[in-house]
Structures are given as structure tokens and as C-alpha cells.
Scaffold this motif. Structure first.
Motif, PDB file in Angstrom:
ATOM      1  N   LEU A 229       0.723  -1.426   0.300  1.00 55.29           N
ATOM      2  CA  LEU A 229       0.669  -0.009  -0.208  1.00 55.29           C
ATOM      3  C   LEU A 229       0.957   0.962  -0.011  1.00 55.29           C
TER       4      LEU A 229
ATOM      5  N   LYS B 163       3.387   2.220   2.837  1.00 55.56           N
ATOM      6  CA  LYS B 163       3.465   1.053   3.594  1.00 55.56           C
ATOM      7  C   LYS B 163       4.305  -0.058   3.401  1.00 55.56           C
TER       8      LYS B 163
ATOM      9  N   SER C  84      -7.484  -9.211   6.691  1.00 56.09           N
ATOM     10  CA  SER C  84      -8.174  -7.686   5.320  1.00 56.09           C
ATOM     11  C   SER C  84      -8.895  -8.862   4.184  1.00 56.09           C
TER      12      SER C  84
ATOM     13  N   LYS D  86     -12.552  -2.903  -2.711  1.00 58.13           N
ATOM     14  CA  LYS D  86     -11.966  -1.633  -1.122  1.00 58.13           C
ATOM     15  C   LYS D  86     -11.542  -0.458  -1.216  1.00 58.13           C
ATOM     16  N   PRO D  87     -11.564   0.767  -0.963  1.00 57.93           N
ATOM     17  CA  PRO D  87     -10.180   1.234  -1.817  1.00 57.93           C
ATOM     18  C   PRO D  87      -9.009   1.527  -0.939  1.00 57.93           C
ATOM     19  N   GLU D  88      -9.362   0.796  -0.162  1.00 58.46           N
ATOM     20  CA  GLU D  88      -8.101   0.181   0.967  1.00 58.46           C
ATOM     21  C   GLU D  88      -7.068  -0.935   0.478  1.00 58.46           C
ATOM     22  N   ASP D  89      -8.112  -1.599  -0.234  1.00 62.12           N
ATOM     23  CA  ASP D  89      -7.230  -2.503  -1.326  1.00 62.12           C
ATOM     24  C   ASP D  89      -6.103  -2.434  -2.151  1.00 62.12           C
ATOM     25  N   THR D  90      -6.263  -0.729  -2.563  1.00 58.88           N
ATOM     26  CA  THR D  90      -5.122   0.421  -3.711  1.00 58.88           C
ATOM     27  C   THR D  90      -3.927  -0.306  -2.913  1.00 58.88           C
ATOM     28  N   ALA D  91      -2.935  -0.542  -3.536  1.00 61.96           N
ATOM     29  CA  ALA D  91      -1.880  -0.821  -3.517  1.00 61.96           C
ATOM     30  C   ALA D  91      -1.369  -1.849  -5.069  1.00 61.96           C
TER      31      ALA D  91
ATOM     32  N   THR E  67      -6.181  -0.039  -8.545  1.00 58.94           N
ATOM     33  CA  THR E  67      -6.564   1.308  -7.811  1.00 58.94           C
ATOM     34  C   THR E  67      -7.799   1.032  -7.770  1.00 58.94           C
TER      35      THR E  67
ATOM     36  N   SER F 250     -13.548   5.314  -4.666  1.00 59.16           N
ATOM     37  CA  SER F 250     -14.911   4.923  -4.030  1.00 59.16           C
ATOM     38  C   SER F 250     -16.024   5.812  -4.108  1.00 59.16           C
TER      39      SER F 250
END
Length: 128
Positions: A40, A43, A63, A87-92, A125, A128
């Protein structure tokens, strides 16, 4: 040593699905456990999912459990990551790699230091 090339990333909306592929060449791809990792923005790289050499055993990060599915086709030297309900938090950036200590073993291990033959990664990417 096996060479790995990831593909299938892209820009999608939250709730959409993507399937990533990891094609291997050279080496003995089918004898080794394989893993998907992701990094991410800003991170450390983290484990996402792993599959043992014959597809009989899988392991997922909490997750992604229930949303992602890892599979492999040894005849095609390819590992897949089906990603649903993104989900947006899967963007990586998503990477596949070989567990160099996981030759014809049942247990999938998430420890990044065990893995080598990293591909170049594919960007996912999720908006949302």
C-alpha cells in the motif's frame, strides 16, 4: 530460478471485481508454494494470500478473507488472485512470489523473507 510476471491490475470502483494473474517461466513453478503480497502507498509490503504447490491448501490475510480467492493452474504455470467486493483500502501494488522453502509442502507460510522471484507488480486502484 523462476521468473514471474503479474497482470490484470487496473482502476475499478468499490464493490467491483478483478482477477490478477501471475505467469511463471523457467524453474520448477509447479513444485513450489506461491504467494500474493501487496504494498500500500507508504507502507511495508504485506502478505495477502498463499497457495501450496498442488492447490490443496490456501491461506489468507484476515483483511481479504472471504473476498479474495487464490488458485493456480500448474499446467499453465499460472497463479490467480480473484478479488471481489474491492474496497478503497485494497489499493496497492500487488506482487506474486515463490516460497523458496515451500517445495511440495502442505502448509502455506506468510513470512515474506521466505519468498523470492518477485515479479514487477501490478497496480490495483479502487475508487470510492
Amino acid at each position: 530460478q523462476v521468473q514471474l510476471v503479474e497482470s490484470g491490475g487496473g482502476l475499478v470502483q468499490a464493490g467491483d471485481s478483478l482477477r490478477l494473474s501471475c505467469a511463471g517461466s523457467g524453474g520448477t513453478f509447479s513444485s513450489y508454494n506461491m504467494g500474493w503480497f501487496r504494498q500500500l502507498p507508504g507502507k511495508e509490503r504485506e502478505f495477502v494470500a498463499g497457495i501450496n504447490w498442488n492447490g490443496g491448501s490456501t491461506y489468507y490475510a484476515d483483511s481479504v478473507k472471504g473476498r479474495f480467492t487464490i488458485s493456480r493452474d500448474n499446467a499453465k504455470n499460472t497463479v490467480y488472485l480473484q478479488m471481489n467486493s474491492l474496497k478503497p483500502e485494497d489499493t496497492a501494488v500487488y506482487y506474486c512470489a515463490r516460497d523458496r522453502f515451500g517445495r511440495m509442502t502442505w502448509v502455506v507460510v506468510a513470512t515474506e523473507q521466505r519468498y523470492d522471484s518477485w515479479g514487477q507488480g501490478t497496480q490495483v486502484t479502487v475508487s470510492s
